[in-house]
Design a protein around this motif. Structure first.
Motif, PDB file in Angstrom:
ATOM      1  N   LYS A  73      10.382   0.598  -5.618  1.00 21.92           N
ATOM      2  CA  LYS A  73       9.431  -0.524  -5.706  1.00 21.92           C
ATOM      3  C   LYS A  73       8.356  -0.353  -4.640  1.00 21.92           C
ATOM      4  CE  LYS A  73       8.375  -4.416  -7.727  1.00 21.92           C
ATOM      5  NZ  LYS A  73       7.957  -4.416  -9.139  1.00 21.92           N
ATOM      6  N   TYR A  74       7.128  -0.348  -5.043  1.00 24.35           N
ATOM      7  CA  TYR A  74       5.975  -0.159  -4.144  1.00 24.35           C
ATOM      8  C   TYR A  74       6.170   1.076  -3.251  1.00 24.35           C
ATOM      9  CZ  TYR A  74       5.768  -5.085  -5.500  1.00 24.35           C
ATOM     10  OH  TYR A  74       5.795  -6.258  -6.222  1.00 24.35           O
ATOM     11  N   GLY A  75       6.741   2.112  -3.827  1.00 24.12           N
ATOM     12  CA  GLY A  75       6.907   3.355  -3.080  1.00 24.12           C
ATOM     13  C   GLY A  75       8.063   3.347  -2.097  1.00 24.12           C
ATOM     14  N   THR A  79      14.953  -4.149  -3.242  1.00 23.32           N
ATOM     15  CA  THR A  79      15.565  -5.105  -2.310  1.00 23.32           C
ATOM     16  C   THR A  79      17.014  -4.790  -1.917  1.00 23.32           C
ATOM     17  OG1 THR A  79      14.131  -6.831  -3.159  1.00 23.32           O
ATOM     18  CG2 THR A  79      16.119  -7.554  -2.004  1.00 23.32           C
ATOM     19  N   LYS A  82      17.163  -1.703   0.329  1.00 19.86           N
ATOM     20  CA  LYS A  82      16.367  -1.912   1.554  1.00 19.86           C
ATOM     21  C   LYS A  82      17.079  -2.886   2.489  1.00 19.86           C
ATOM     22  CE  LYS A  82      12.592  -1.162   3.986  1.00 19.86           C
ATOM     23  NZ  LYS A  82      12.639  -2.017   5.116  1.00 19.86           N
ATOM     24  N   THR A  83      17.657  -3.929   1.934  1.00 16.40           N
ATOM     25  CA  THR A  83      18.358  -4.924   2.751  1.00 16.40           C
ATOM     26  C   THR A  83      19.516  -4.261   3.498  1.00 16.40           C
ATOM     27  OG1 THR A  83      17.755  -6.644   1.183  1.00 16.40           O
ATOM     28  CG2 THR A  83      19.557  -7.159   2.678  1.00 16.40           C
ATOM     29  N   GLU A  86      18.269  -1.913   6.305  1.00 18.63           N
ATOM     30  CA  GLU A  86      17.832  -2.676   7.482  1.00 18.63           C
ATOM     31  C   GLU A  86      19.022  -3.192   8.291  1.00 18.63           C
ATOM     32  OE1 GLU A  86      15.031  -5.690   6.258  1.00 18.63           O
ATOM     33  OE2 GLU A  86      13.561  -4.191   5.622  1.00 18.63           O
ATOM     34  N   VAL A 131       4.367   8.292  -2.032  1.00 20.16           N
ATOM     35  CA  VAL A 131       4.685   7.337  -0.959  1.00 20.16           C
ATOM     36  C   VAL A 131       6.185   7.375  -0.667  1.00 20.16           C
ATOM     37  CG1 VAL A 131       4.672   4.906  -0.255  1.00 20.16           C
ATOM     38  CG2 VAL A 131       2.715   5.838  -1.503  1.00 20.16           C
TER      39      VAL A 131
ATOM     40  N   ILE B  67       8.000  -1.431   4.843  1.00 17.53           N
ATOM     41  CA  ILE B  67       7.775  -2.878   4.956  1.00 17.53           C
ATOM     42  C   ILE B  67       9.127  -3.578   5.009  1.00 17.53           C
ATOM     43  CG2 ILE B  67       5.529  -2.798   3.798  1.00 17.53           C
ATOM     44  CD1 ILE B  67       6.872  -3.808   1.239  1.00 17.53           C
ATOM     45  N   PRO B  68       9.238  -4.677   5.762  1.00 17.30           N
ATOM     46  CA  PRO B  68      10.535  -5.366   5.808  1.00 17.30           C
ATOM     47  C   PRO B  68      10.878  -5.992   4.451  1.00 17.30           C
ATOM     48  CG  PRO B  68       8.860  -6.580   7.066  1.00 17.30           C
ATOM     49  CD  PRO B  68       8.214  -5.312   6.601  1.00 17.30           C
ATOM     50  N   ALA B  69      12.175  -6.159   4.206  1.00 14.35           N
ATOM     51  CA  ALA B  69      12.616  -6.753   2.934  1.00 14.35           C
ATOM     52  C   ALA B  69      11.981  -8.133   2.725  1.00 14.35           C
ATOM     53  CB  ALA B  69      14.145  -6.840   2.907  1.00 14.35           C
ATOM     54  N   LEU B  72       8.745  -7.259   1.141  1.00 12.62           N
ATOM     55  CA  LEU B  72       9.003  -6.692  -0.190  1.00 12.62           C
ATOM     56  C   LEU B  72       9.290  -7.804  -1.198  1.00 12.62           C
ATOM     57  CD1 LEU B  72       9.813  -4.380  -2.175  1.00 12.62           C
ATOM     58  CD2 LEU B  72      12.078  -4.416  -1.109  1.00 12.62           C
ATOM     59  N   ASN B  73      10.166  -8.725  -0.797  1.00 17.24           N
ATOM     60  CA  ASN B  73      10.556  -9.797  -1.712  1.00 17.24           C
ATOM     61  C   ASN B  73       9.387 -10.735  -1.996  1.00 17.24           C
ATOM     62  OD1 ASN B  73      13.107  -8.747  -1.845  1.00 17.24           O
ATOM     63  ND2 ASN B  73      13.905 -10.014  -0.186  1.00 17.24           N
ATOM     64  N   LEU B  75       6.192  -9.852  -1.972  1.00 17.51           N
ATOM     65  CA  LEU B  75       5.251  -9.142  -2.852  1.00 17.51           C
ATOM     66  C   LEU B  75       5.719  -9.211  -4.311  1.00 17.51           C
ATOM     67  CD1 LEU B  75       4.409  -5.962  -0.714  1.00 17.51           C
ATOM     68  CD2 LEU B  75       2.982  -7.995  -1.053  1.00 17.51           C
ATOM     69  N   LYS B  76       7.041  -9.135  -4.491  1.00 16.07           N
ATOM     70  CA  LYS B  76       7.571  -9.248  -5.858  1.00 16.07           C
ATOM     71  C   LYS B  76       7.273 -10.629  -6.435  1.00 16.07           C
ATOM     72  CE  LYS B  76      11.833  -7.368  -6.172  1.00 16.07           C
ATOM     73  NZ  LYS B  76      13.151  -6.936  -5.630  1.00 16.07           N
ATOM     74  N   GLU B  79       3.615 -10.747  -7.274  1.00 17.53           N
ATOM     75  CA  GLU B  79       3.363  -9.992  -8.509  1.00 17.53           C
ATOM     76  C   GLU B  79       3.587 -10.867  -9.742  1.00 17.53           C
ATOM     77  OE1 GLU B  79       4.508  -5.796  -8.639  1.00 17.53           O
ATOM     78  OE2 GLU B  79       5.667  -6.242 -10.417  1.00 17.53           O
ATOM     79  N   MET B 109       2.514   1.599   1.367  1.00 19.83           N
ATOM     80  CA  MET B 109       3.228   0.741   0.404  1.00 19.83           C
ATOM     81  C   MET B 109       2.359  -0.450   0.000  1.00 19.83           C
ATOM     82  SD  MET B 109       7.030   0.631   1.966  1.00 19.83           S
ATOM     83  CE  MET B 109       8.137   1.984   1.775  1.00 19.83           C
ATOM     84  N   LEU B 112      -0.290   0.680  -2.279  1.00 20.82           N
ATOM     85  CA  LEU B 112       0.253   0.906  -3.618  1.00 20.82           C
ATOM     86  C   LEU B 112       0.420  -0.417  -4.354  1.00 20.82           C
ATOM     87  CD1 LEU B 112       1.308   3.137  -5.528  1.00 20.82           C
ATOM     88  CD2 LEU B 112       3.565   2.760  -4.554  1.00 20.82           C
ATOM     89  N   PHE B 113       0.931  -1.427  -3.653  1.00 20.61           N
ATOM     90  CA  PHE B 113       1.035  -2.761  -4.263  1.00 20.61           C
ATOM     91  C   PHE B 113      -0.345  -3.203  -4.758  1.00 20.61           C
ATOM     92  CE2 PHE B 113       0.166  -7.269  -3.768  1.00 20.61           C
ATOM     93  CZ  PHE B 113       1.106  -7.827  -4.621  1.00 20.61           C
ATOM     94  N   ARG B 115      -2.974  -1.352  -5.580  1.00 21.52           N
ATOM     95  CA  ARG B 115      -3.408  -0.566  -6.757  1.00 21.52           C
ATOM     96  C   ARG B 115      -2.669  -1.020  -8.005  1.00 21.52           C
ATOM     97  NH1 ARG B 115      -3.741   3.951  -3.274  1.00 21.52           N
ATOM     98  NH2 ARG B 115      -1.688   4.756  -3.781  1.00 21.52           N
ATOM     99  N   GLN B 116      -1.372  -1.280  -7.861  1.00 21.00           N
ATOM    100  CA  GLN B 116      -0.570  -1.637  -9.038  1.00 21.00           C
ATOM    101  C   GLN B 116      -0.862  -3.048  -9.540  1.00 21.00           C
ATOM    102  OE1 GLN B 116       3.485  -0.966  -7.701  1.00 21.00           O
ATOM    103  NE2 GLN B 116       3.439   1.199  -8.238  1.00 21.00           N
ATOM    104  N   ASN B 117      -1.435  -3.886  -8.670  1.00 22.66           N
ATOM    105  CA  ASN B 117      -1.599  -5.300  -9.028  1.00 22.66           C
ATOM    106  C   ASN B 117      -3.042  -5.784  -8.989  1.00 22.66           C
ATOM    107  OD1 ASN B 117       1.282  -6.626  -9.325  1.00 22.66           O
ATOM    108  ND2 ASN B 117       1.410  -5.106  -7.677  1.00 22.66           N
TER     109      ASN B 117
END
Lengths: 172, 202
Positions: A73-75, A79, A82-83, A86, A131, B67-69, B72-73, B75-76, B79, B109, B112-113, B115-117
């Motif tokens: 997801k996004y390169g 979740t 990634k979680t 971390e 990426v 990027i931290p989760a 990420l969450n 951005l989802k 989206e 990242m 990329l978000f 570009r994709q969105n």
């Protein structure tokens, strides 16, 4: 030890998976890292959040072969993976060393790893692959990978890609 | 309307260095800003706030090389709940290492978000120097670069900026030992204990 971490259930033949520790992360309860630095400064080597992650990061540390399977997801890792990654920072210390001319954290008792990463998704574009490849190259420095290989695949190709990796592992 | 919305995606947003950097940005920025912490439960509310802003600035720490989760969450969520008019997205990212370039992948990242969105990517400020940076005299250099970031965003003249402690690497390593040893002392933990190789006591 050989370890598979997957963000989805995986169907592998018993013969291939023999002697391999496997966690389906989607079945585990793993909260997000809160950035408290407790695992470095209060209870070194132990996360203060006592959920399922505390069973997984010691296995990462012990393993000399790891296979990480994650939706991309996004390169990056999606979740679930990634979680977990971390939450794996208790296997490092707060202290900084120089590695290949860059600053990185010291590892605790972490075995050097031959890593395979299966990144799956629908129609992964070249940009996203690039990426993700850069991300795993960074992971190699911070997660003690002595070598790594990335396999990009559609979701339907995960099991066959994983079985190929397990066949390679027989040599080690 | 030219206004900047700032979202802090640090997992410890209320007491994070990211918050400090966002506060400096707000002080030096010539146009109006609004600031919010991203939490687990406010994604939809924050997605609703994006409408009407010319720019969106994500402020966050590097986590596990990306990027931290938390981000990420979010951005989802963004989206699936996009604004009617999409702002230009910029980033201010900080890491625990001396080299600001270790933040490059996190910036990629976000690109990329975008570009994709269908968002335009704006500027980035990559900060190295670690957790201790705000307590050092080098914070003045960081504040100057944050001001530069604000100028780039407000002028629409976008750039990728970098800043860190101007220290030789070996000196940075030594200084970071002192910082972390003192941090551990506050909890009654010695350097030797902090350096243990044991994981979960084994």
């Amino acid at each position: 030890m050989k370890l598979i971490l997957s963000d989805r259930p995986l169907k592998l033949s018993a013969a291939e998976a023999d002697g391999v520790k496997y966690f389906d992360l989607s079945e585990l309860k793993i909260a997000g890292c809160t950035g408290c630095f407790g695992c470095w400064t209060k209870t070194p080597g132990r996360c203060v959040i006592r959920d399922d992650a505390v069973n997984v990061y010691p296995a990462i540390a012990e393993s000399s072969c790891v296979l990480y399977i994650s939706r991309i997801k996004y390169g990056g890792y999606d979740t679930v993976m990634k979680t977990l990654l971390e939450r794996a920072i208790p296997i490092q210390t707060a202290f900084i060393r120089l590695l290949d001319g860059e600053t990185h954290h010291y590892q605790r008792a972490v075995a050097p790893k031959k890593a395979h990463v299966i990144a799956y998704g629908d129609n992964i574009c070249a940009d996203e692959k690039a990426v993700f490849s850069r991300l795993v190259a960074r992971n190699a420095k911070n997660m003690n990978f002595e070598s790594y290989r990335i396999i990009f695949t559609e979701e339907s190709g995960i099991e066959s890609a994983a079985e190929e990796v397990l066949k390679k592992w027989r040599k080690y | 309307m030219a206004e900047i919305l700032i979202f802090n995606a640090s997992p410890r947003a209320p007491r994070s260095n990211s918050r400090l950097y966002a506060e400096i940005f707000t002080k030096v920025c010539r146009i109006k800003t609004e600031y919010f912490n991203i939490t687990k439960t406010n994604h939809i509310e924050l997605c609703g706030k994006v409408n009407g802003f010319s720019d969106l600035l994500f402020v966050f720490p590097l986590y596990a090389d990306g990027i931290p989760a938390t981000l990420l969450n979010f951005l989802k969520s963004l989206e699936t709940n996009p604004p009617g008019e999409k702002p230009v997205i910029s980033v201010l990212v900080n890491c625990g290492f001396l080299e600001p370039s270790q933040n490059d992948t996190a910036v990629e990242m976000i690109r990329l978000f975008c570009r994709q969105n269908g968002y335009r990517f704006g500027s980035a400020l990559e900060i190295g120097g670690g957790e201790a940076l705000p307590a050092t005299p080098f914070m003045r250099l960081t504040a100057r670069k944050i001001k530069k970031l604000a100028e780039c965003i407000t002028a629409g003249k976008h750039r990728i900026l970098h800043t860190t402690m101007p220290l030789p690497k070996r000196l940075f390593v030594k200084a970071s030992v002192s910082y972390w040893v003192n941090y551990g002392k506050k909890s009654g933990i010695s350097e030797e204990e902090m350096r243990t190789l044991r994981i979960e006591g084994k």
